[in-house]
Design an enzyme around this catalytic site. Structure first.
Site, short mmCIF file in Angstrom:
data_model
loop_
_atom_site.label_atom_id
_atom_site.label_comp_id
_atom_site.label_asym_id
_atom_site.label_seq_id
_atom_site.Cartn_x
_atom_site.Cartn_y
_atom_site.Cartn_z
CB CYS A 1 -73.77 -39.64 40.21
SG CYS A 1 -75.21 -40.18 39.24
CG HIS B 1 -70.64 -39.44 36.41
ND1 HIS B 1 -70.38 -40.38 37.38
CD2 HIS B 1 -71.97 -39.53 36.13
CE1 HIS B 1 -71.50 -41.03 37.66
NE2 HIS B 1 -72.47 -40.53 36.92
CD GLU C 1 -66.68 -40.11 37.48
OE1 GLU C 1 -67.63 -40.92 37.38
OE2 GLU C 1 -66.80 -39.01 38.05
#
Length: 203
Positions: free
Chosen positions: A79, A183, A185
């Site tokens: 990001c 993202h 994650e």
């Protein structure tokens, strides 16, 4: 050991947990020497471009970060960690970035039907082949939260494109640099696979 850079912003814990879940040995750090000694760098980010650059400068990390990337150390930017690679951003007024990749960061200008920030699941159309993309199908879904996007000067660095009222660059791969606007994650199995592939590249 992989350095996860803590510059006082972003979702350090969730990124760190995801990396550990796929077998990475990590060190959350604000120490330039840790970055120099590490085998790879991960810079996650949520927040404003200017604040990120200022915090990295205040912590004495900016020059080390740029030097290590330019010297070929594997780098994963997430990001904001992708956006700061570029020359400049228009977020809250003009601000210089690392200028490792030529280009700028600009705000979405979309029809009223599209909410800003762009938030939620969206697909990534892959434009490159890379080991970091092993077993990740084209048009896989990833999770996004952002109001700004990168506009690279050179198309050759673009590895993925996403549509949200317009096509924008959502992934960069260039030599030792890997970066995502989304993202990983927060992107469940597919995101963890991308992180796992990055770890395999570093070994």
């Amino acid at each position: 050991m992989i350095s996860v850079i803590d510059y006082g912003m972003g979702n350090i814990k969730s990124v760190s947990k995801a990396l550990e879940a796929v077998g990475a040995q990590i060190k959350i750090t604000q120490n330039p020497e840790d970055i120099k000694k590490s085998k790879a760098i991960v810079l996650p980010g949520v927040g404003a471009f200017r604040d990120c650059m200022q915090n990295l400068t205040n912590l004495g990390l900016l020059s080390t970060l740029k030097e290590e990337i330019l010297n070929g150390k594997p780098y994963l930017g997430i990001c904001l960690g992708m956006q700061i690679l570029f020359s400049e951003s228009e977020e809250f007024g003009f601000c210089k970035g690392l200028d490792i990749l030529k280009g700028k960061v600009i705000r979405f200008k979309l029809a009223k039907d599209y909410k800003i920030p762009h938030m939620g699941w969206n697909t990534v159309k892959l434009k490159k082949k890379s080991k970091i993309l092993d077993q990740i199908p084209d048009d896989s879904y990833f999770y996004f939260v952002h109001s700004y996007y990168v506009v690279p000067e050179q198309d050759k660095v673009i590895a993925g494109v996403t549509n949200y009222g317009m096509d924008f660059t959502s992934m960069i791969i260039h030599e030792n640099i890997f970066a995502t606007q989304f993202h990983p994650e927060k992107s469940q199995k597919t995101g963890l696979k991308l992180l796992s592939n990055f770890i395999q590249l570093v070994k």
